[in-house]
Design a protein around this motif. Structure first.
Motif, PDB file in Angstrom:
ATOM      1  N   ARG A  11     -69.918 116.424 -13.691  1.00  0.00           N
ATOM      2  CA  ARG A  11     -69.321 117.758 -13.817  1.00  0.00           C
ATOM      3  C   ARG A  11     -70.385 118.799 -14.130  1.00  0.00           C
ATOM      4  O   ARG A  11     -70.363 119.911 -13.599  1.00  0.00           O
ATOM      5  N   PHE A  12     -71.326 118.441 -15.003  1.00  0.00           N
ATOM      6  CA  PHE A  12     -72.393 119.378 -15.346  1.00  0.00           C
ATOM      7  C   PHE A  12     -73.266 119.656 -14.130  1.00  0.00           C
ATOM      8  O   PHE A  12     -73.682 120.801 -13.891  1.00  0.00           O
ATOM      9  N   TYR A  13     -73.530 118.625 -13.336  1.00  0.00           N
ATOM     10  CA  TYR A  13     -74.352 118.797 -12.138  1.00  0.00           C
ATOM     11  C   TYR A  13     -73.664 119.729 -11.149  1.00  0.00           C
ATOM     12  O   TYR A  13     -74.299 120.624 -10.574  1.00  0.00           O
ATOM     13  N   ASP A  14     -72.371 119.542 -10.957  1.00  0.00           N
ATOM     14  CA  ASP A  14     -71.617 120.417 -10.047  1.00  0.00           C
ATOM     15  C   ASP A  14     -71.605 121.851 -10.571  1.00  0.00           C
ATOM     16  O   ASP A  14     -71.738 122.809  -9.793  1.00  0.00           O
ATOM     17  N   TYR A  15     -71.446 121.980 -11.885  1.00  0.00           N
ATOM     18  CA  TYR A  15     -71.462 123.313 -12.492  1.00  0.00           C
ATOM     19  C   TYR A  15     -72.815 123.986 -12.270  1.00  0.00           C
ATOM     20  O   TYR A  15     -72.888 125.184 -11.956  1.00  0.00           O
ATOM     21  N   LEU A  16     -73.885 123.207 -12.414  1.00  0.00           N
ATOM     22  CA  LEU A  16     -75.227 123.742 -12.237  1.00  0.00           C
ATOM     23  C   LEU A  16     -75.442 124.217 -10.810  1.00  0.00           C
ATOM     24  O   LEU A  16     -76.001 125.302 -10.581  1.00  0.00           O
ATOM     25  N   LEU A  17     -74.993 123.425  -9.837  1.00  0.00           N
ATOM     26  CA  LEU A  17     -75.150 123.819  -8.445  1.00  0.00           C
ATOM     27  C   LEU A  17     -74.358 125.091  -8.138  1.00  0.00           C
ATOM     28  O   LEU A  17     -74.802 125.930  -7.349  1.00  0.00           O
ATOM     29  N   GLU A  18     -73.209 125.249  -8.784  1.00  0.00           N
ATOM     30  CA  GLU A  18     -72.416 126.459  -8.581  1.00  0.00           C
ATOM     31  C   GLU A  18     -73.119 127.688  -9.165  1.00  0.00           C
ATOM     32  O   GLU A  18     -73.021 128.788  -8.621  1.00  0.00           O
ATOM     33  N   ARG A  19     -73.822 127.489 -10.290  1.00  0.00           N
ATOM     34  CA  ARG A  19     -74.498 128.601 -10.950  1.00  0.00           C
ATOM     35  C   ARG A  19     -75.872 128.901 -10.368  1.00  0.00           C
ATOM     36  O   ARG A  19     -76.484 129.921 -10.702  1.00  0.00           O
ATOM     37  N   THR A  20     -76.394 128.022  -9.500  1.00  0.00           N
ATOM     38  CA  THR A  20     -77.720 128.239  -8.929  1.00  0.00           C
ATOM     39  C   THR A  20     -77.746 129.545  -8.149  1.00  0.00           C
ATOM     40  O   THR A  20     -76.871 129.801  -7.310  1.00  0.00           O
ATOM     41  N   ASP A  21     -78.720 130.367  -8.421  1.00  0.00           N
ATOM     42  CA  ASP A  21     -78.858 131.651  -7.733  1.00  0.00           C
ATOM     43  C   ASP A  21     -79.074 131.400  -6.237  1.00  0.00           C
ATOM     44  O   ASP A  21     -79.995 130.683  -5.840  1.00  0.00           O
ATOM     45  N   ALA A  22     -78.217 131.990  -5.434  1.00  0.00           N
ATOM     46  CA  ALA A  22     -78.279 131.760  -3.987  1.00  0.00           C
ATOM     47  C   ALA A  22     -79.597 132.226  -3.386  1.00  0.00           C
ATOM     48  O   ALA A  22     -80.015 131.737  -2.332  1.00  0.00           O
ATOM     49  N   ARG A  23     -80.262 133.163  -4.062  1.00  0.00           N
ATOM     50  CA  ARG A  23     -81.509 133.714  -3.518  1.00  0.00           C
ATOM     51  C   ARG A  23     -82.677 132.734  -3.620  1.00  0.00           C
ATOM     52  O   ARG A  23     -83.691 132.901  -2.943  1.00  0.00           O
ATOM     53  N   VAL A  24     -82.579 131.710  -4.461  1.00  0.00           N
ATOM     54  CA  VAL A  24     -83.669 130.740  -4.595  1.00  0.00           C
ATOM     55  C   VAL A  24     -83.290 129.358  -4.072  1.00  0.00           C
ATOM     56  O   VAL A  24     -84.120 128.458  -4.046  1.00  0.00           O
ATOM     57  N   ARG A  25     -82.063 129.209  -3.642  1.00  0.00           N
ATOM     58  CA  ARG A  25     -81.549 127.885  -3.273  1.00  0.00           C
ATOM     59  C   ARG A  25     -82.302 127.274  -2.102  1.00  0.00           C
ATOM     60  O   ARG A  25     -82.455 126.046  -2.013  1.00  0.00           O
TER      61      ARG A  25
END
Length: 315
Positions: A11-25
């Protein structure tokens, strides 16, 4: 119990991916923390185990040309990072106080994202510092402070640019660090170039002082947050971590300063480390100079080897 742990991590990993800034992904090494963690674990394993065991019965590599090229490349690379930081905020619009994260796709914001990622990537290039120490059998240079500093910074910066790649409060320490590295790698490059450049290295004794000033500046700047009436920085956790980082490394480098310049423990014991079967190398203790002064331009010389009782032992 174990299933719950894995579920929480997922769950934390999924949350982290959701919060990842799209500009650096889409930048390299930014898709997952697993990649960078494996690289850093491999780095630690190499410098503590694989490298020393490989070099145990071999002569040290010279690497003079390689190190000159590497050091001056790092001077240019960090100079460019400093320039990008200045042009994307620090020399233009940032107030040097409560500068929040810019979540827009403006040209300046995207330029800061690129600058932040370049700084992050430079931390992986800097891992070569330790690789060169190992290959040249400079075991006394591979200290806890050195390994910890080189491994923890890229790991923490991944989280920083994942969530807050653009913001004055979260990038000042990167600007200062890049400036310091321009100075440091200039020194390393001149030192690697040979004895004829020694006359230009009179400022060697100030290197640790420059590091200490760096951590003071970072700590003072980030401490403003705690005295402002209103500063709605989006991720306050990073404020606290930067403060801890600046304070912690100030203490570590202060201890090195005391040991090296106050107590005179600058010259390492000259025993060549033999890696043990469990991949833990011998700890090297510093030599205490009885008069409390370090020996520079004195009677002890090193010729790709170690000094024993004032005589040179070549490798």
């Amino acid at each position: 119990m174990l299933e719950e742990v894995f579920s929480s991590v997922s769950r934390f990993y999924d949350y982290l991916l959701e919060r990842t800034d799209a500009r650096v992904r889409e930048y390299p090494l930014m898709q997952s923390p697993i990649q960078m963690t494996l690289i850093l674990l491999g780095y630690v394993f190499f410098v503590l185990c694989v490298g020393p065991r490989y070099m145990a019965n071999r002569k040290p590599f010279s690497l003079k040309t390689t190190m000159i090229a590497y050091n001056f490349f790092m001077v240019a690379f960090n100079s460019y990072i400093v320039y990008e930081f200045l042009m994307s905020g620090w020399g233009t619009t940032y107030t040097w106080r409560c500068d929040l994260c810019d979540t827009s796709n403006s040209p300046q914001a995207l330029r800061m994202v690129r600058g932040a990622w370049l700084f992050y990537f430079s931390k992986y290039v800097e891992l070569l510092d330790t690789v060169f120490f190992v290959l040249r059998k400079k075991h006394s240079q591979v200290t806890f402070l050195h390994i910890f500093h080189h491994s923890i910074l890229p790991w923490t910066w991944w989280w920083g640019i994942t969530l807050t790649p653009v913001g004055g409060m979260s990038s000042f320490h990167a600007l200062v660090n890049a400036c310091v590295h321009v100075i440091m790698y200039t020194y390393y490059g001149l030192a690697a170039a040979g004895p004829r450049f020694q006359k230009y290295l009179w400022w060697k004794k100030y290197m640790t002082a420059i590091q200490l000033i760096q951590f003071v500046l970072v700590t003072v700047h980030i401490s403003q947050y705690y005295f402002m009436e209103k500063c709605e920085f989006q991720v306050p956790l990073f404020i606290h971590l930067i403060l801890i980082y600046g304070t912690f490394f100030f203490i570590l480098f202060s201890n090195f300063w005391i040991q090296a310049y106050v107590k005179g423990k600058r010259l390492p014991v000259s025993n060549e480390d033999k890696p043990k079967q469990n991949c833990i190398t011998t700890v090297i203790e510093p030599v205490v100079v009885t008069n409390g002064k370090h020996l520079e331009n004195g009677n002890v010389h090193y010729t790709n080897g170690f000094a024993h009782n004032g005589k040179v032992k070549e490798i």
